[in-house]
Design a protein around this motif. Structure first.
Motif, PDB file in Angstrom:
ATOM      1  N   ASP A   6      25.853  49.453   2.977  1.00  0.00           N
ATOM      2  CA  ASP A   6      25.664  50.620   3.838  1.00  0.00           C
ATOM      3  C   ASP A   6      27.017  51.043   4.421  1.00  0.00           C
ATOM      4  O   ASP A   6      27.772  50.220   4.929  1.00  0.00           O
TER       5      ASP A   6
ATOM      6  N   ASN B 231      18.756  48.339  -0.834  1.00  0.00           N
ATOM      7  CA  ASN B 231      18.432  47.641   0.419  1.00  0.00           C
ATOM      8  C   ASN B 231      19.399  46.501   0.711  1.00  0.00           C
ATOM      9  O   ASN B 231      19.025  45.475   1.282  1.00  0.00           O
TER      10      ASN B 231
ATOM     11  N   PRO C  51      22.297  45.678   2.989  1.00  0.00           N
ATOM     12  CA  PRO C  51      23.009  46.202   4.156  1.00  0.00           C
ATOM     13  C   PRO C  51      24.524  46.168   4.014  1.00  0.00           C
ATOM     14  O   PRO C  51      25.227  46.960   4.644  1.00  0.00           O
TER      15      PRO C  51
ATOM     16  N   LYS D 208      25.264  57.606   8.199  1.00  0.00           N
ATOM     17  CA  LYS D 208      25.089  56.284   7.605  1.00  0.00           C
ATOM     18  C   LYS D 208      24.422  56.440   6.251  1.00  0.00           C
ATOM     19  O   LYS D 208      23.308  56.960   6.143  1.00  0.00           O
TER      20      LYS D 208
ATOM     21  N   ILE E 143      22.466  54.982   3.424  1.00  0.00           N
ATOM     22  CA  ILE E 143      21.565  53.846   3.268  1.00  0.00           C
ATOM     23  C   ILE E 143      21.471  53.477   1.803  1.00  0.00           C
ATOM     24  O   ILE E 143      21.039  54.281   0.969  1.00  0.00           O
TER      25      ILE E 143
END
Length: 388
Positions: A145, A140, A142, A134, A136
């Motif tokens: 991602d 930040n 999502p 995953k 990242i």
């Protein structure tokens, strides 16, 4: 020249010859392609040569003493019991050697553990028996991602009896047997990549020798390790922890590519993730074809290609799950069975793959239930009760 010097020189020459030949061979530690791996290799070779010198001196003195002071030559033994000077020498010298090796070793270990100022972060999760990656997103977000599972490639799956031949008896004739995957990890060259390593089930170990990266994946814990690769290429590793019956079938493949190629690959993965699951309706023929391929890839290792099961893995031929309600069958594949070896595949497989596997199992090997599951059925089951 004394006998001791002759023996010492002979042993030293032999050691130099052997180690010089080994340095370029596959059975020596590989130098790798990162700054860390090269420093590890250099420290390894220094330690080896220190051991050679110690071995030459120790065994040289021992063999010389055995020969020069044998009973037939010296029938009257010496009367002394010890020498304080010698004891001090053989205590102080090893202490100095240990300190001399410990200083660069500790410095390198600290450097290896320093994952600060990384350019990107990838979560690595071990499953029985595959890897999940995953990416990242640094902002930040999502939605950016990207995650996917990396399984043993289909060609190796057909030959994983590890006998040198596949199930039909045909010899294995391709290079990366058991070291190829369907979805490799992709990272950019020249970037410091931090790996957050954990596990979903049992202890695994993420090991890529060319990077000098080896970190245990432990359920409930997150371990950190990092790498920065300066040479584009394909690098391979394996799970280095005995994690179950298919421990030998979860390789690691890392593609290190130029930044532009990585950006294009990541953009395609982000778009693929945003497009959502494939919920298109399939015909029975399509589900059976897709289901056979998915079953052989994910299920046959335990339940066998013929569905007859093996040991703790029950037969799927005429079993209560097959004979029961299809929604219960979907539940077993999605959520697993607590207290058994049947793990949950809801996160590992797509809705289309689960629907195809359920349909195939209910209509293969003489089961002939005649019903089928659609990707939409699986999607609805997985999201039942969730808030909009």
């Amino acid at each position: 020249m004394s006998l001791f010097r002759k023996v010492a020189l002979a042993v030293t020459a032999l050691a130099v010859l052997v180690l010089t030949g080994c340095s370029e061979q596959a059975y020596n530690m590989r130098e790798g392609v990162t700054e860390i791996s090269k420093e590890v290799y250099e420290l390894h070779m220094i330690a080896i040569w220190v051991c050679v010198v110690i071995g030459v001196l120790t065994f040289g003195a021992m063999f010389y003493s055995m020969f020069a002071h044998r009973k037939s030559k010296n029938p009257i033994p010496a009367k002394f019991s010890h020498s304080t000077t010698v004891e001090i020498i053989w205590t102080v010298i090893p202490f100095i050697i240990l300190i001399a090796l410990a200083v660069p070793a500790v410095s390198l270990l600290i450097k290896m553990e320093d994952s600060s100022d990384s350019d990107m972060t990838v979560m690595v999760k071990g499953w029985q028996w595959k890897w999940e990656y995953k990416y990242i997103d640094g902002d930040n977000d999502p939605s950016n991602d990207v995650s996917f599972f990396s399984n043993l490639d289909e060609q190796s799956l057909k030959t994983r009896d590890n006998s040198g031949k596949n199930f039909s008896g045909t010899p294995i004739d391709y290079e990366n047997y058991l070291l190829e995957v369907d979805n490799p990890l992709v990272i950019p060259v020249g970037q410091k990549v931090r790996f957050l390593v954990t596990s979903e089930d049992v202890i695994h170990s993420f090991w890529v020798p060319d990077f000098s990266v080896k970190k245990d994946a432990i359920p409930g814990f997150v371990n950190e390790v990092w790498t920065k690769v300066d040479e584009p290429g394909i690098y391979r590793g394996v799970c280095a922890e005995l994690c179950g019956k298919d421990h030998g079938f979860m390789p690691i493949v890392v593609h290190v590519v130029e930044q532009a190629e990585y950006d294009a690959w990541m953009a395609s993965k982000v778009e693929e993730a945003k497009s959502g699951p494939d919920l298109n309706e399939r015909t029975m023929a399509q589900l059976m074809t897709e289901g056979e391929a998915a079953y052989n890839k994910y299920c046959a290792a335990c339940h066998m290609p013929n569905g007859q099961g093996n040991g703790p893995f029950p037969s799927l031929v005429g079993s209560p799950i097959i004979e029961g309600d299809i929604e219960k069958h979907i539940d077993v594949v999605v959520n697993g069975v607590s207290g058994t070896a049947m793990q949950a595949f809801g996160q590992q497989l797509t809705e289309a793959e689960i629907a195809a596997i359920v349909t195939y199992e209910r209509n293969a090997w003489g089961n002939d239930k005649g019903d089928k599951a659609q990707p939409q059925d699986v999607y609805d089951f997985k999201n039942a009760g969730k808030e909009e």
